[in-house]
Design an enzyme around this catalytic site. Sequence first.
Site, PDB file in Angstrom:
ATOM      1  N   ASP A 142       8.394  -1.844  -5.221  1.00  7.74           N
ATOM      2  CA  ASP A 142       9.635  -1.158  -5.565  1.00  7.74           C
ATOM      3  C   ASP A 142       9.802  -1.084  -7.077  1.00  7.74           C
ATOM      4  O   ASP A 142      10.172  -0.050  -7.634  1.00  7.74           O
ATOM      5  CB  ASP A 142      10.839  -1.902  -4.971  1.00  7.74           C
ATOM      6  N   VAL A 192       2.488   4.932   0.799  1.00  2.01           N
ATOM      7  CA  VAL A 192       3.074   5.556   1.982  1.00  2.01           C
ATOM      8  C   VAL A 192       1.954   6.111   2.859  1.00  2.01           C
ATOM      9  O   VAL A 192       1.037   6.774   2.380  1.00  2.01           O
ATOM     10  CB  VAL A 192       4.020   6.713   1.564  1.00  2.01           C
ATOM     11  N   ASP A 248       6.681  -6.146   5.453  1.00  8.71           N
ATOM     12  CA  ASP A 248       6.220  -4.767   5.326  1.00  8.71           C
ATOM     13  C   ASP A 248       6.682  -4.253   3.960  1.00  8.71           C
ATOM     14  O   ASP A 248       7.851  -3.953   3.776  1.00  8.71           O
ATOM     15  CB  ASP A 248       6.827  -3.928   6.447  1.00  8.71           C
ATOM     16  N   GLU A 298       8.623  13.768   4.333  1.00  5.47           N
ATOM     17  CA  GLU A 298       7.349  13.515   3.663  1.00  5.47           C
ATOM     18  C   GLU A 298       6.496  14.781   3.604  1.00  5.47           C
ATOM     19  O   GLU A 298       5.838  15.050   2.603  1.00  5.47           O
ATOM     20  CB  GLU A 298       6.592  12.401   4.378  1.00  5.47           C
ATOM     21  N   GLY A 355       0.826  -1.197   0.000  1.00  2.00           N
ATOM     22  CA  GLY A 355       0.000   0.000   0.000  1.00  2.00           C
ATOM     23  C   GLY A 355       0.860   1.247   0.000  1.00  2.00           C
ATOM     24  O   GLY A 355       2.047   1.209   0.303  1.00  2.00           O
ATOM     25  N   GLN A 390      16.642   3.198  -4.957  1.00  2.00           N
ATOM     26  CA  GLN A 390      15.991   1.968  -5.408  1.00  2.00           C
ATOM     27  C   GLN A 390      16.950   0.786  -5.399  1.00  2.00           C
ATOM     28  O   GLN A 390      16.551  -0.339  -5.083  1.00  2.00           O
ATOM     29  CB  GLN A 390      15.398   2.174  -6.797  1.00  2.00           C
ATOM     30  N   LYS A 427       1.143   0.238   6.898  1.00  2.00           N
ATOM     31  CA  LYS A 427       1.684  -1.095   6.605  1.00  2.00           C
ATOM     32  C   LYS A 427       2.426  -1.694   7.794  1.00  2.00           C
ATOM     33  O   LYS A 427       2.304  -2.882   8.081  1.00  2.00           O
ATOM     34  CB  LYS A 427       2.622  -1.029   5.391  1.00  2.00           C
ATOM     35  N   SER A 428       3.207  -0.877   8.482  1.00  2.00           N
ATOM     36  CA  SER A 428       3.992  -1.392   9.617  1.00  2.00           C
ATOM     37  C   SER A 428       3.088  -1.879  10.740  1.00  2.00           C
ATOM     38  O   SER A 428       3.329  -2.931  11.347  1.00  2.00           O
ATOM     39  CB  SER A 428       4.951  -0.317  10.133  1.00  2.00           C
ATOM     40  N   TYR A 462      14.440  12.701  -0.947  1.00  2.00           N
ATOM     41  CA  TYR A 462      13.307  13.606  -0.860  1.00  2.00           C
ATOM     42  C   TYR A 462      13.676  15.051  -1.176  1.00  2.00           C
ATOM     43  O   TYR A 462      12.803  15.874  -1.451  1.00  2.00           O
ATOM     44  CB  TYR A 462      12.653  13.509   0.521  1.00  2.00           C
TER      45      TYR A 462
END
Length: 219
Positions: A93, A18, A87, A156, A16, A63, A22-23, A52
């Site tokens: 990716d 960001v 996770d 983020e 899913g 990556q 998920k964690s 970022y």
Amino acid sequence: MKSHNIRTNSVFAVAGMVGVGKSTMTNAVASRLGFQASFENVAKNPYLEKFYTDFERWSFHLQIFFLAERFKEQKRIVENGGGFVQDRSIYEDVGIFAKMHADEGTMDAVDYETYMNLYEAMVMTPYFPHPNALIYLEGSLESILERIEERGRNMELQTPRSYWEEMYRRYEEWINSFTACPVIRLNINDYDLLSNEEDIDQIIEKLAAVMQKETASRK
């Protein structure tokens, strides 16, 4: 409570966008089944914050780091005989993040080709089995952005909304065409793992039902 006949050597991946949780889901499912939880190596990633601030400069490095870490974890899972909840999947990716940067021009075409050649070499090894099922977490873009804001990671928060909008669109396209293993789709507004312990049991029941259906289809 028992694990609804889910095999102890099973491997599940939680996928899913960001911010979807998920964690938290990985921890909850692993704990409920008595499995090991496998997390992304974010804290030790030397490229994440740099990425970022400059996608074009650092996308390939980021990556490649994730690909290497993911493959090492795949190897560990196989050598331990399964019983893991991951996770994020390696499929994200490749199918979302790397492809998005290649399409948007923030990863050089030659770098992308090198990345894909490495990925394809990895999947041809015995250390690359598909998960038994993928747990996909989804919700509205606004709900996800609210969660990103709530957890307050500076890298983020500084990311343009347009980046999240593009990622959201790509996730929707990706999951609708995903066929590597059975998928369980869960809306993030339909459960609260932190406040309602019964919610995880309902999710495990869905997971078991998908596994049983898959087993039956092979007979």
